[in-house]
Write a protein that holds these residues in place. Structure first.
Motif, PDB file in Angstrom:
ATOM      1  N   CYS A 124      35.662  -2.167  24.038  1.00 10.32           N
ATOM      2  CA  CYS A 124      35.966  -1.853  25.444  1.00 10.32           C
ATOM      3  C   CYS A 124      34.910  -2.459  26.365  1.00 10.32           C
ATOM      4  N   PHE A 125      33.651  -2.308  25.981  1.00  9.51           N
ATOM      5  CA  PHE A 125      32.554  -2.852  26.787  1.00  9.51           C
ATOM      6  C   PHE A 125      32.641  -4.378  26.857  1.00  9.51           C
ATOM      7  N   ALA A 126      32.897  -5.022  25.707  1.00  9.42           N
ATOM      8  CA  ALA A 126      32.991  -6.479  25.672  1.00  9.42           C
ATOM      9  C   ALA A 126      34.177  -6.981  26.497  1.00  9.42           C
ATOM     10  N   THR A 127      35.290  -6.259  26.431  1.00 12.39           N
ATOM     11  CA  THR A 127      36.479  -6.666  27.186  1.00 12.39           C
ATOM     12  C   THR A 127      36.243  -6.562  28.685  1.00 12.39           C
ATOM     13  N   TRP A 128      35.594  -5.487  29.111  1.00  9.54           N
ATOM     14  CA  TRP A 128      35.294  -5.335  30.536  1.00  9.54           C
ATOM     15  C   TRP A 128      34.336  -6.414  31.024  1.00  9.54           C
ATOM     16  N   LEU A 129      33.398  -6.818  30.165  1.00 15.01           N
ATOM     17  CA  LEU A 129      32.478  -7.885  30.559  1.00 15.01           C
ATOM     18  C   LEU A 129      33.212  -9.190  30.820  1.00 15.01           C
ATOM     19  N   LEU A 130      34.304  -9.419  30.094  1.00 11.90           N
ATOM     20  CA  LEU A 130      35.054 -10.656  30.252  1.00 11.90           C
ATOM     21  C   LEU A 130      35.833 -10.712  31.557  1.00 11.90           C
ATOM     22  N   ILE A 131      35.906  -9.575  32.262  1.00 14.55           N
ATOM     23  CA  ILE A 131      36.538  -9.585  33.581  1.00 14.55           C
ATOM     24  C   ILE A 131      35.754 -10.482  34.534  1.00 14.55           C
ATOM     25  N   VAL A 132      34.443 -10.534  34.333  1.00 14.52           N
ATOM     26  CA  VAL A 132      33.594 -11.336  35.224  1.00 14.52           C
ATOM     27  C   VAL A 132      33.975 -12.813  35.175  1.00 14.52           C
ATOM     28  N   PRO A 133      34.013 -13.459  33.998  1.00 11.88           N
ATOM     29  CA  PRO A 133      34.415 -14.873  34.009  1.00 11.88           C
ATOM     30  C   PRO A 133      35.865 -15.092  34.410  1.00 11.88           C
ATOM     31  N   PHE A 134      36.752 -14.161  34.073  1.00 13.76           N
ATOM     32  CA  PHE A 134      38.159 -14.332  34.442  1.00 13.76           C
ATOM     33  C   PHE A 134      38.357 -14.252  35.950  1.00 13.76           C
ATOM     34  N   SER A 135      37.585 -13.403  36.608  1.00 17.15           N
ATOM     35  CA  SER A 135      37.767 -13.216  38.048  1.00 17.15           C
ATOM     36  C   SER A 135      37.245 -14.388  38.858  1.00 17.15           C
ATOM     37  N   CYS A 136      36.486 -15.294  38.255  1.00 19.21           N
ATOM     38  CA  CYS A 136      35.923 -16.406  39.027  1.00 19.21           C
ATOM     39  C   CYS A 136      36.860 -17.603  39.100  1.00 19.21           C
ATOM     40  N   PHE A 137      37.929 -17.611  38.299  1.00 14.56           N
ATOM     41  CA  PHE A 137      38.826 -18.770  38.312  1.00 14.56           C
ATOM     42  C   PHE A 137      39.693 -18.752  39.568  1.00 14.56           C
ATOM     43  N   PRO A 138      39.983 -19.928  40.124  1.00 19.54           N
ATOM     44  CA  PRO A 138      40.838 -20.004  41.321  1.00 19.54           C
ATOM     45  C   PRO A 138      42.295 -19.775  40.963  1.00 19.54           C
ATOM     46  N   LYS A 139      43.128 -19.773  41.985  1.00 21.32           N
ATOM     47  CA  LYS A 139      44.557 -19.585  41.755  1.00 21.32           C
ATOM     48  C   LYS A 139      45.117 -20.697  40.897  1.00 21.32           C
ATOM     49  N   HIS A 140      44.628 -21.912  41.093  1.00 18.06           N
ATOM     50  CA  HIS A 140      45.028 -23.056  40.277  1.00 18.06           C
ATOM     51  C   HIS A 140      43.788 -23.872  39.969  1.00 18.06           C
ATOM     52  N   LEU A 141      43.710 -24.385  38.745  1.00 17.07           N
ATOM     53  CA  LEU A 141      42.585 -25.226  38.356  1.00 17.07           C
ATOM     54  C   LEU A 141      42.690 -26.583  39.038  1.00 17.07           C
ATOM     55  N   PRO A 142      41.568 -27.235  39.280  1.00 17.47           N
ATOM     56  CA  PRO A 142      41.625 -28.573  39.893  1.00 17.47           C
ATOM     57  C   PRO A 142      42.488 -29.527  39.072  1.00 17.47           C
ATOM     58  N   GLY A 143      43.336 -30.271  39.766  1.00 14.35           N
ATOM     59  CA  GLY A 143      44.222 -31.209  39.100  1.00 14.35           C
ATOM     60  C   GLY A 143      45.585 -30.657  38.763  1.00 14.35           C
ATOM     61  N   THR A 144      45.811 -29.364  39.021  1.00 18.58           N
ATOM     62  CA  THR A 144      47.098 -28.751  38.685  1.00 18.58           C
ATOM     63  C   THR A 144      48.246 -29.375  39.472  1.00 18.58           C
ATOM     64  N   ALA A 145      47.995 -29.657  40.770  1.00 19.13           N
ATOM     65  CA  ALA A 145      49.056 -30.239  41.601  1.00 19.13           C
ATOM     66  C   ALA A 145      49.504 -31.591  41.039  1.00 19.13           C
ATOM     67  N   LYS A 146      48.540 -32.404  40.623  1.00 19.88           N
ATOM     68  CA  LYS A 146      48.887 -33.721  40.057  1.00 19.88           C
ATOM     69  C   LYS A 146      49.636 -33.557  38.736  1.00 19.88           C
ATOM     70  N   VAL A 147      49.186 -32.608  37.910  1.00 13.40           N
ATOM     71  CA  VAL A 147      49.842 -32.364  36.625  1.00 13.40           C
ATOM     72  C   VAL A 147      51.281 -31.906  36.833  1.00 13.40           C
ATOM     73  N   GLN A 148      51.480 -30.985  37.776  1.00 12.93           N
ATOM     74  CA  GLN A 148      52.822 -30.456  38.023  1.00 12.93           C
ATOM     75  C   GLN A 148      53.762 -31.522  38.579  1.00 12.93           C
ATOM     76  N   SER A 149      53.216 -32.400  39.410  1.00 10.17           N
ATOM     77  CA  SER A 149      54.072 -33.430  40.015  1.00 10.17           C
ATOM     78  C   SER A 149      54.549 -34.452  38.991  1.00 10.17           C
ATOM     79  N   GLU A 150      53.837 -34.569  37.870  1.00  6.89           N
ATOM     80  CA  GLU A 150      54.198 -35.548  36.845  1.00  6.89           C
ATOM     81  C   GLU A 150      55.066 -34.956  35.737  1.00  6.89           C
ATOM     82  N   LYS A 151      55.246 -33.638  35.752  1.00  7.66           N
ATOM     83  CA  LYS A 151      56.015 -33.011  34.682  1.00  7.66           C
ATOM     84  C   LYS A 151      57.507 -33.228  34.875  1.00  7.66           C
TER      85      LYS A 151
END
Length: 587
Positions: free
Chosen positions: A194-221
């Motif tokens: 439980c403690f380890a899982t809660w700690l992982l909230i910190v790195p997960f919460s720092c990610f943006p809505k979309h990773l850099p380059g997602t728009a280019k990747v989606q446009s090519e799919k």
């Protein structure tokens, strides 16, 4: 001149006729429908305005996959073992502590609610962020890492069970871990995870809505949605934006025959996988005469690496050869067929039962089968509630020293040797100088079956090919549904996997194994408990029967999915049709 001006219809000004055909945009060679994320949504890694430069090293698919994998490991570590109090009276009333069962059920429900988004939203996020041909590799690695959770759980749980459940009483208690009243500190592992899982909230919460380059990747799919009109309907009605769209969105998925066939196939595979994960150690223990701890170790060494290797290999192959949805389904069909063939190892490597007095043979030609009592031990007042197997010099196993008619014992090299055993017959072989007839050694008789290495080798590859279908199935599900419904489709799959696979699997396998029992434990209260002796041949045939039936169902529904899948219209045909329409307008 008009014909020269329409070489590329995509650059032509819109015409009234073209506006009447908006669904022509669902071409297979064009980018997937739906508004791709804009570059402004590809924010930096951080929290609000706090975006340290060091964090930007993780602002990529590899960084997200690392956080995903760690969370999967600790989330799937609830796989712990415990012990129960074995000493009780026949008149014992139900304890008030039994009400806490509902607390544990509620906890498991919350674990399911909290854990499912990782494999639905998290997996779809990975698929969004990387090129289509790399998606299977990332998903395969993430799924393989999740298998380390149960392995870590068993190791951690085994160590913590050596600590008394009430830690302050560890030094003052009068019982030790070998006492049947001992209860290990199972709760510590839950706190650590439980403690380890809660700690992982910190790195997960720092990610943006979309990773850099997602728009280019989606446009090519390129869209590979099953061509049944659902993609255009979802786009036109903007299904999924509001919660009130839930019934319609669910109905769209349930009416997608390719999706439902893939989900049923995945569910039957999950039934087999969870069944073997639960009962493979018991099969090894009884078929090959190994101890329970050693059998569990062998089972883990076969299941965990085999499953992880299968998912990684399939991810690499699908990624390297850039398989489309149609070929991915064909790949699933091939791996399931090979796994079906390899599962026949249960028939070819099964072992017969070792002689057991009162079960598979009589007491030196006295007494009756299926009756532990015989003239040689009739006056010993032996208890069937005390199972302590011994192996006689006649190479026959006995339920306990008492049922073997033994009256004394000595200890040699830390092993008990029971002597003066009236039920033990003459040895079937010449004894060494130190061996005495009518003796028995503590423990089960050593098996004469030599098929264990063969079984483990073949079953390892059966596990590899079984799990080689997991990652491609997930990728095929993501491909065959409208882009906006990918996470929802994975959620539907998760529900079916539990209702059809992971929950019924251990139950079905348990019933099958219990049906092969030949000697049940009967305690002093005359209540039937665990099984002591199984019919090995019947157990092997029951397991191969269930496995083969599930594999056949998997293959059948995969074939149906392959036959029903219709890719979007080919680009050349669509572009040619558009060109002819524009030409007609200009003419």
């Amino acid at each position: 001149m008009a014909r020269e001006g329409i070489a590329n219809p995509g650059f032509e000004p819109s015409s009234p006729d073209l506006r009447l055909h908006p669904r022509a945009s669902a071409s297979r060679s064009r980018p997937a429908p739906g508004r791709p994320p804009s570059v402004c949504e590809e924010g930096p890694c951080g929290w609000g305005s706090f975006t340290p430069r060091a964090l930007q090293l993780c602002n990529n698919p590899e960084g997200y996959l690392s956080a995903y994998s760690l969370l999967a490991v600790f989330q799937d570590t609830c796989q712990l073992s415990g012990t129960n109090i074995a000493n009780f009276s026949c008149n014992t009333k139900e304890s008030s502590l039994s009400n806490y069962l509902y607390v544990f059920i509620l906890a498991q429900l919350l674990l399911g609610v909290g854990g499912t988004p990782l494999y639905t939203l998290g997996t779809a996020f990975i698929d969004d962020s990387v090129p289509k041909h790399k998606s299977s590799l990332y998903i395969g690695i993430g799924y393989a890492m999740s298998l380390l959770g149960p392995a870590l759980g068993y190791v951690l749980g085994g160590q913590l069970l050596n600590i008394y459940i009430d830690v302050p009483l560890q030094t003052s208690t009068e019982i030790d871990s070998d006492d049947p009243r001992w209860l290990g500190a199972w709760w510590i592992a839950f706190l650590l995870c439980c403690f380890a899982t809660w700690l992982l909230i910190v790195p997960f919460s720092c990610f943006p809505k979309h990773l850099p380059g997602t728009a280019k990747v989606q446009s090519e799919k390129i869209s590979e949605t099953h061509h049944d009109g659902s993609e255009a309907f979802v786009e036109d009605r903007n299904i999924g934006k509001n919660f009130k769209d839930f019934p319609v969105a669910l109905l769209i998925l349930l009416k997608n025959p390719v999706l439902m066939c893939l989900i049923v196939a995945a569910s039957t595979e999950a039934l087999v996988a969870t069944g073997f994960a639960t009962f493979l150690p018991k099969f090894i223990e009884n078929q090959f005469g190994q101890s329970s701890s050693y059998s569990a170790t062998l089972g883990g060494l076969v299941l965990i690496p085999g499953a992880a290797l299968g998912q990684i290999i399939s991810g690499i192959l699908v990624s390297k050869y850039k398989l489309d949805c149609k070929n991915i389904i064909k790949f699933i069909l091939g791996t399931c067929s090979v796994a079906l063939i390899l599962n026949t190892v249960f028939v070819f490597s099964k072992c017969g039962n070792e002689p057991f007095a009162g079960v598979s043979e009589t007491y030196n030609r006295t007494g009756k089968l299926r009756n532990l009592t015989a003239p040689c031990n009739a006056n010993c007042n032996c208890l069937r509630s005390f199972y302590y197997p011994v192996c006689g010099r006649d190479e026959v196993q006995y339920f306990s020293p008492c049922f073997a008619g033994c009256t004394s014992f000595t200890v040699q090299k830390r092993k008990k040797i029971y002597q003066n055993c009236s039920c033990i017959g003459m040895p079937k072989r010449l004894l060494d100088a130190e061996e005495v007839p009518f003796e028995a050694l503590a423990g089960k008789c050593r098996t004469r079956c030599t098929f264990l290495p063969l079984f483990l080798g073949f079953f390892f590859f059966a596990v590899v090919f079984t799990f080689m279908a997991v990652t491609p199935t997930t990728v095929a599900i993501l491909r065959c549904v409208p882009d906006k419904q990918r996470s929802f489709a994975l959620g539907v799959q998760s529900v079916f996997l539990r209702l059809v696979g992971t929950i019924p699997g251990p139950i079905l396998f348990g019933v099958a194994i219990d049906s092969s029992c030949t000697l049940w434990d009967v305690n002093k209260c005359d209540i039937k408990g665990a099984c002591w002796v199984y019919d090995n041949s019947k157990m092997a045939y029951m397991l191969i029967g269930i496995s083969a039936a599930c594999k056949v169902i998997t293959i059948l529904f995969t074939v149906i999915a392959f036959c029903l899948y219709k890719p979007p219209p080919d680009s050349s045909a669509t572009l040619q049709k558009d060109a002819e329409m524009v030409s007609a307008v200009h003419m």
